[in-house]
Scaffold this motif. Structure first.
Motif, mmCIF file in Angstrom:
data_model
loop_
_atom_site.group_PDB
_atom_site.id
_atom_site.type_symbol
_atom_site.label_atom_id
_atom_site.label_comp_id
_atom_site.label_asym_id
_atom_site.label_seq_id
_atom_site.Cartn_x
_atom_site.Cartn_y
_atom_site.Cartn_z
ATOM 1 N N LEU A 179 0.815 -1.210 0.000
ATOM 2 C CA LEU A 179 0.000 0.000 0.000
ATOM 3 C C LEU A 179 0.852 1.265 0.000
ATOM 4 O O LEU A 179 0.333 2.373 0.033
ATOM 5 N N GLY B 13 2.527 2.962 -2.093
ATOM 6 C CA GLY B 13 2.256 3.974 -3.117
ATOM 7 C C GLY B 13 1.043 4.802 -2.752
ATOM 8 O O GLY B 13 1.060 6.030 -2.815
ATOM 9 N N PHE B 14 -0.005 4.094 -2.314
ATOM 10 C CA PHE B 14 -1.217 4.784 -1.893
ATOM 11 C C PHE B 14 -0.949 5.690 -0.691
ATOM 12 O O PHE B 14 -1.434 6.828 -0.629
ATOM 13 N N GLY C 237 0.916 8.750 -1.756
ATOM 14 C CA GLY C 237 0.006 9.632 -2.465
ATOM 15 C C GLY C 237 -0.917 10.372 -1.527
ATOM 16 O O GLY C 237 -1.099 11.580 -1.645
ATOM 17 N N PHE D 35 0.972 13.119 0.343
ATOM 18 C CA PHE D 35 1.270 14.338 -0.403
ATOM 19 C C PHE D 35 -0.015 15.088 -0.776
ATOM 20 O O PHE D 35 -0.088 16.306 -0.651
ATOM 21 N N SER E 286 7.356 14.272 -7.980
ATOM 22 C CA SER E 286 6.584 13.261 -7.256
ATOM 23 C C SER E 286 6.606 11.930 -7.989
ATOM 24 O O SER E 286 6.594 10.884 -7.344
ATOM 25 N N SER E 287 6.697 11.945 -9.322
ATOM 26 C CA SER E 287 6.807 10.651 -9.994
ATOM 27 C C SER E 287 8.133 9.989 -9.643
ATOM 28 O O SER E 287 8.199 8.772 -9.458
ATOM 29 N N PHE F 145 7.754 8.397 -6.285
ATOM 30 C CA PHE F 145 7.030 7.122 -6.347
ATOM 31 C C PHE F 145 7.950 5.997 -6.782
ATOM 32 O O PHE F 145 7.911 4.896 -6.226
#
Lengths: 285, 325
Positions: B250, B252-253, B256, B259, B297-298, B301
């Motif tokens: 989780l 990544g979630f 996200g 942020f 932000s990419s 990730f």
């Protein structure tokens, strides 16, 4: 929305019997509440006690009381009446965004799921990258490109939801296309496009409705969030988020201006989430 | 480690390093794709880049427009400009802010600290709260679990900006216990952290409790119980470790939502940070800043996901090569 997908893989344990939706009070309550909100949306004039734009500087920043149920803001406008009239914009943004997200996602997902290998690969890599970003960030980028305002906020949130719906539809489409009855139809000479319309679409519909009903809640949160940042409806139009933003500077003396629209957002989101979950637990069985 | 392994030729690249390199290369492609999409979106967006560069303060005379176009090479073919941006990024430059007239890397560099501080403290808080809530309610009676479920539902449904406003009203303006704005000292961190952490904790608690419940009937739990371990000991030594594993997927979630939430929370609490820079940049349509933040932000990730993939086998022995199947 990301919250939604994180939870969607973990269906609520409650075993729901078909038709139990209307018998259990816990399932009925959110429906009744949402119906009430819908009534307010359609007939705001019936519920409002004052004109939403009527300023009365002498009565500015009054606390909640008999005359002003939820108090007044810095211009003496009645918070309850503004809340009632703001319902329409708040929900229309969310519903519009969900429609855009479902429509765009269904189209993209069908093309990927029913198209060739390369099409699928290319589209799904794009979707994967988009899924990596938080929904609010995607929506913010779209607003940066298009500018703010009611319509653009709805478009932005809709676009941000597209990858979630696309992934769902694509997965379902692949599943249906591999099933025996579609194969049988193909043997019988049914063209592929007909199979997509007659077999894939109806099978995708159910899960899509479940995801959309939960997605509606996060669209409300995102929409009001963008409004809180001052990117939403342009005054004198106001949704719940922009009311929160208006009251933010008066928290010290007049907390009611911001607290009540925030409460409205939370209540509606709780209701849509509960309805989404009960739909989901029925669909999972 | 056996002698043979120690004496093995050094030029041999360990598999995990090859794995990391492959993941980072794939991640680089993602960052490049993000950059490409934002570049072209920026140049095809309605609204004039030249106007954005001149800003609302100055009158856009034709002479000034010509000067701005020449200075920024906006007359060049789009592909040449694209190549220039790639080259600039490769040398560590992120571009120039329209509104603030400052190199973006300097602007973001000064704002990165407060956001990371907020995100890390919110992450730790959310994890602690979620583990506590899940551990205390798992396997309890219907009432306790119903109440916990309701609390989690409320936390997930409450927008973080509203939570922030409630916290501000109660703790800053009513009780005068904590500061309402700024980022000075630990006291100013408490309320924003809570506003960011509570919704996240609601999600994590649900996931952890569900994992705890599925683990409950497993043979290794029965074995541990039959060895005489109490429920608490089993929880601490065995099941909790098991339940925390799925959280890594989780991440990544989680990143996200941290942020995304920071954008709103920083604005509500008037805290400096990347989220506020982003909101302001979107409001003033400062597109270079927006695209720089998207690219950053990419990249974040990619780094986090690679890190999780590397750490996964360390946390879960079953995933290790040659480990128990």
């Amino acid at each position: 929305m990301s919250t939604v997908t994180a939870l969607l893989d973990r269906p609520a344990a409650a075993g729901a019997r078909r038709g139990a939706l209307l018998r259990s009070p816990a399932r009925l309550a959110p429906l009744v509440l949402l119906a009430a909100v819908a009534l307010v949306l359609v007939f705001p004039g019936v519920f409002a006690t004052h004109a939403p734009e009527a300023t009365d500087v002498a009565a500015a920043l009054r606390p909640p009381g008999a005359e002003h149920w939820l108090g007044t803001d810095q211009l003496g406008r009645d918070v309850w009446s503004r809340l009632v009239h703001g319902t329409r914009l708040s929900l229309l943004i969310a519903v519009g965004a969900t429609v855009i997200g479902v429509g765009g996602g269904a189209l993209l997902g069908l093309v990927a799921g029913c198209g060739g290998r390369q099409v699928d690969f290319a589209l799904m890599r794009v979707v994967d990258v988009l899924l990596g970003f938080p929904e609010l960030l995607l929506a913010l980028v779209v607003v940066a490109l298009l500018g703010g305002g009611t319509v653009n906020v709805a478009i932005a949130i809709g676009v941000a939801g597209v990858p979630h719906y696309a992934r769902l539809v694509r997965g379902q489409a692949r599943l249906v296309l591999r099933s025996e009855y579609v194969e049988a139809a193909r043997v019988l000479g049914v063209p592929a496009w007909r199979s997509v319309l007659r077999h894939v679409l109806p099978n995708v519909g159910g899960p899509l409705v479940v995801l959309a009903s939960i997605g509606l809640g996060s669209a409300i949160i995102s929409g009001s969030g963008l409004s809180v940042l001052g990117l939403g409806p342009v005054p004198p139009d106001a949704d719940w988020g922009s009311m929160v933003a208006d009251g933010k500077d008066f928290l010290q003396t007049a907390w009611w201006i911001s607290i009540s629209p925030g409460l409205a957002v939370s209540v509606v989101v709780v209701c849509t989430t509960l309805i989404g979950r009960s739909l989901q637990s029925r669909a999972v069985r | 480690m056996s002698d043979r392994a120690r004496l093995a030729p050094r030029r041999h690249v360990p598999p995990w390093a090859r794995f990391v390199a492959r993941r980072l290369a794939a991640g680089l492609v993602v960052v490049w794709g993000t950059l490409t999409v934002t570049f072209f979106a920026l140049h095809l967006a309605p609204g004039d880049i030249v106007d954005g560069l001149i800003g609302p303060g100055a009158a856009a005379t034709p002479a000034l427009r010509g000067q701005v176009i020449a200075e920024n090479g906006l007359d060049d073919p789009l592909l040449l400009q694209y190549g220039r941006q790639l080259a600039q990024l490769a040398s560590g430059g992120l571009g120039w802010s329209y509104q603030l007239n400052e190199p973006i890397e300097r602007l973001l560099g000064s704002q990165l600290g407060p956001t990371v501080e907020l995100a890390v403290s919110a992450l730790v808080t959310a994890l602690v709260l979620a583990v506590l809530a899940a551990a205390l309610t798992v396997g309890r009676g219907r009432t306790v679990r119903g109440a916990a479920g309701l609390a989690e539902l409320l936390m997930v449904s409450m927008p973080s900006f509203w939570l922030g406003i409630i916290l501000l009203t109660v703790f800053s303006y009513r009780l005068h216990a904590l500061p309402s704005i700024g980022a000075d000292g630990p006291a100013a961190l408490v309320l924003p952290t809570l506003a960011l952490a509570l919704p996240l904790a609601g999600v994590l608690a649900q996931v952890i409790r569900q994992e705890l419940e599925t683990t409950d009937g497993r043979p290794f739990v029965l074995t541990a119980r039959s060895r005489g371990l109490g429920a608490t000991a089993v929880l601490l030594r065995h099941t909790l470790r098991h339940a925390l594993l799925p959280l890594t997927t989780l991440s990544g979630f989680v990143l996200g939502s941290l942020f995304g939430g920071a954008v709103l929370v920083e604005n509500i609490f008037t805290r400096p940070g990347l989220g506020r820079v982003l909101a302001n940049a979107v409001g003033s349509r400062d597109l270079p800043v927006v695209s720089a933040l998207v690219v950053i932000s990419s990249a974040a990730f990619v780094v986090i996901n690679t890190l999780v993939d590397v750490l996964h086998p360390l946390i879960d022995p079953r995933l290790r090569e040659g480990g128990p199947a």
